[in-house]
Each structure stands twice: as structure tokens, then as C-alpha cells.
Design an enzyme around this catalytic site. Structure first.
Site, PDB file in Angstrom:
ATOM      1  N   LYS A  63       0.815  -1.222   0.000  1.00  0.00           N
ATOM      2  CA  LYS A  63       0.000   0.000   0.000  1.00  0.00           C
ATOM      3  C   LYS A  63       0.852   1.277   0.000  1.00  0.00           C
ATOM      4  CE  LYS A  63      -3.976  -2.297   2.034  1.00  0.00           C
ATOM      5  NZ  LYS A  63      -4.979  -2.364   3.084  1.00  0.00           N
ATOM      6  N   ASP A 100     -10.139   1.862   2.433  1.00  0.00           N
ATOM      7  CA  ASP A 100     -10.167   1.042   3.657  1.00  0.00           C
ATOM      8  C   ASP A 100     -10.946   1.711   4.788  1.00  0.00           C
ATOM      9  OD1 ASP A 100      -8.714  -1.137   2.699  1.00  0.00           O
ATOM     10  OD2 ASP A 100      -6.793  -0.212   3.188  1.00  0.00           O
TER      11      ASP A 100
END
Ligand code: ATR
Length: 278
Positions: A63, A100
């Protein structure tokens, strides 16, 4: 021809994202091909370019690498998390976003009926998973965020980066017995992934406390078992967050927000032993 998408990460074999996106696509009557591609930080950029995909999800440990790859072409929420989990290709290359945090907030508020407004929240861990979800929790109106991490400096760094000293505080693990109780306890450590057990005082829990583990499958079992034993009224694993973050990615790529309940129910019923949240 079907558009092509993929999730990149390592390990990636157990990822549920191909199943989830195939189900969303069927529901929305969109033809697409979504695969899982094993990639580490060193070969991610090359594999992404070679894959020819129109969009991608990115999971552990990529990420931060994906965030760097996008340069300044990132959304505000990805900028705040300093991490990207969704890549969107346009004429100029890759744009990065992070779904997220909104995924967790949607799961907690809409699926599990947890009202986050004015809640006192304890965040266990200050790594990538914690960084990804804390901005959205603050945006959802929580009253206080206490970040506790084994390495105190990382908790301090995350608190500083969030830039809200009135609401956000940081401590080391040794402070846990002195903190009192919280409305919501969130485990964002990777302890269970390496078989380690967290040492947590029961006094963190009060009669109305809820507990959330951002992992799912076996990795969520130890913390949620502890939370039930300590008296939490509600325990939630990361499966719903996984489905909700996927739905937000789907919306970015296809302009349609899928209905997540059916897919969540299917995944829950399959009850596979899953180890990584992506
Ligand atoms: P992730 O992206 O999954 O968050 P990470 O960035 O490596 O992965 O962060 C892992 C988090 O789990 C960290 O907060 C880590 O604490 P440290 O910063 O002290 O390393 C935490 N963690 C991992 N194992 C742990 C354990 N046995 N006890 C407590 N915290 C642990």
C-alpha cells in the site's frame, strides 16, 4: 472485450477480492476479469505494468509502494493515510485512492449498527492498517482516539500525522492497565499473523463496549475471543470491511455501488480460514 482488474500483494493466494468483484460484476451486469497477482515491493511496478489492467487493488505489503508510485495523483483520503489500496488508470497514468477507512466505517455503522459519533475509541497498533482507517474514524465523529502501540514512537508519529491533538492521544503498551475503558476497541496489530497473543487488561471493556478486528478468518479469532470473554457486547471481524472497501473500489472503477449484503452473506457462509485483510 472484458476490462481487466487485479489485486496485487504477497501472500495473495487466499485473497477473497476476485470472488467479491466477480459477484459485484454479475450483479451489475458488467463484464470484467479480476485476478490475484503475487507481487512484492521490488517487482510490483513491473508486474503492474506488464499486467495491462485497467484498475487494481493493492494489499499487504504494497500500500505504501502504490502510494509512492502515484506521486501527487492521490485522493485526499489516500494522502491522509499515506497508503493506496485502489489504483485507477486514466489517460495520464495511475491515480491512487484509499477505500479502507470508509469501508470500515460503513461496515460498523450500516451493517453492525454501531454509532461512532461521540465514541471513545482505542486503537491497538500504529502500523499500516491503523494508518489506513484512523482518518475515516475521525471523520465519522468519534470523540476520542487513543492509539496504543508496542513501539511508542510509532503511536506518537501516527497521532502527530493525524493533526488533531484535542481528540487524538498516543501511549505505549505499558500504559494499557491505566487507561480505563472504551466504547470501541479496534485491533489493527499484526500480532495474530505471527502467532503472538496480545496481553490486554479486562478493564478496557465496559458493559456497552464493542470490539473490532480489522483482520478476518483465523487471524481475528484470538482478539475477538478475548473481547467476548472480557464482556464486549458486540464483536466484529474484518470481513465486512473487506466487502465494503471492495464496493467503494468498484464504484470508483465502474460508477456503480453494488449491494454488499448478499456478497457478505455468501462469504460468511463459506467460512473459509482466511488470514489476511485486503
Ligand atoms: P500492518 O500494515 O498490518 O499494520 P505493520 O505496518 O508492520 O503492518 O504494523 C504492524 C502493527 O502490529 C504494529 O503496530 C506492530 O507494533 P510495532 O510498531 O511495535 O511493531 C503491531 N504488532 C505486531 N506484533 C505485535 C505484538 N506481538 N504485540 C503488539 N503489537 C504487535
Amino acid at each position: 472485450m472484458s476490462k481487466r482488474y487485479a489485486v496485487f500483494g504477497s501472500p495473495i493466494a487466499h485473497s477473497q477480492s476476485p470472488f467479491i468483484h466477480a459477484a459485484f460484476a454479475k450483479q451489475a451486469r458488467i463484464a470484467l476479469d479480476y485476478t490475484a497477482i503475487e507481487a512484492g515491493p521490488e517487482d510490483f511496478a513491473g508486474k503492474l505494468a506488464a499486467s495491462g489492467v485497467d484498475g487494481a487493488n493493492v494489499t499487504l505489503p504494497l500500500k505504501e509502494v502504490a502510494f509512492a508510485l502515484c506521486g501527487d495523483r492521490v485522493s485526499t483520503r489516500a494522502q491522509r493515510a499515506r497508503a493506496v489500496n485502489t489504483l485507477v488508470r486514466d489517460a495520464d497514468g495511475w491515480r491512487g485512492d484509499n477505500t479502507d477507512g470508509i469501508g470500515l466505517v460503513r461496515d460498523l455503522t450500516e451493517r453492525h449498527g454501531i454509532d461512532l459519533r461521540q465514541r471513545r475509541v482505542l486503537m491497538l497498533g500504529a502500523g499500516g492498517a491503523a494508518r489506513g482507517v484512523t482518518p475515516a474514524l475521525l471523520d465519522a465523529g468519534i470523540r476520542e482516539l487513543m492509539i496504543v502501540n508496542r513501539t511508542r514512537e510509532r503511536a506518537d508519529a501516527l497521532a502527530d500525522a493525524l493533526g488533531e491533538p484535542a481528540r487524538v492521544h498516543a501511549r505505549g503498551w505499558d500504559a494499557l492497565p491505566k487507561l480505563g475503558s472504551y466504547d470501541l476497541l479496534i485491533n489493527a496489530t499484526s500480532a495474530a499473523h505471527s502467532g503472538a497473543l496480545l496481553s490486554l487488561p479486562m478493564a478496557l471493556v465496559e458493559s456497552r463496549s464493542a470490539a473490532v478486528d480489522v483482520s478476518y478468518g483465523e487471524a481475528a479469532v484470538p482478539f475477538l475471543a478475548w473481547a467476548r470473554a472480557a464482556g464486549c457486547v458486540k464483536t466484529v471481524d474484518g470481513l465486512g470491511m473487506l466487502v465494503e472497501q471492495a464496493a467503494e473500489s468498484f464504484l470508483l472503477w465502474h460508477g456503480v455501488r453494488p449491494d454488499t449484503d448478499a456478497v457478505y452473506a455468501q462469504l460468511s457462509a463459506r467460512s473459509i480460514a482466511l488470514f489476511t485483510a485486503d
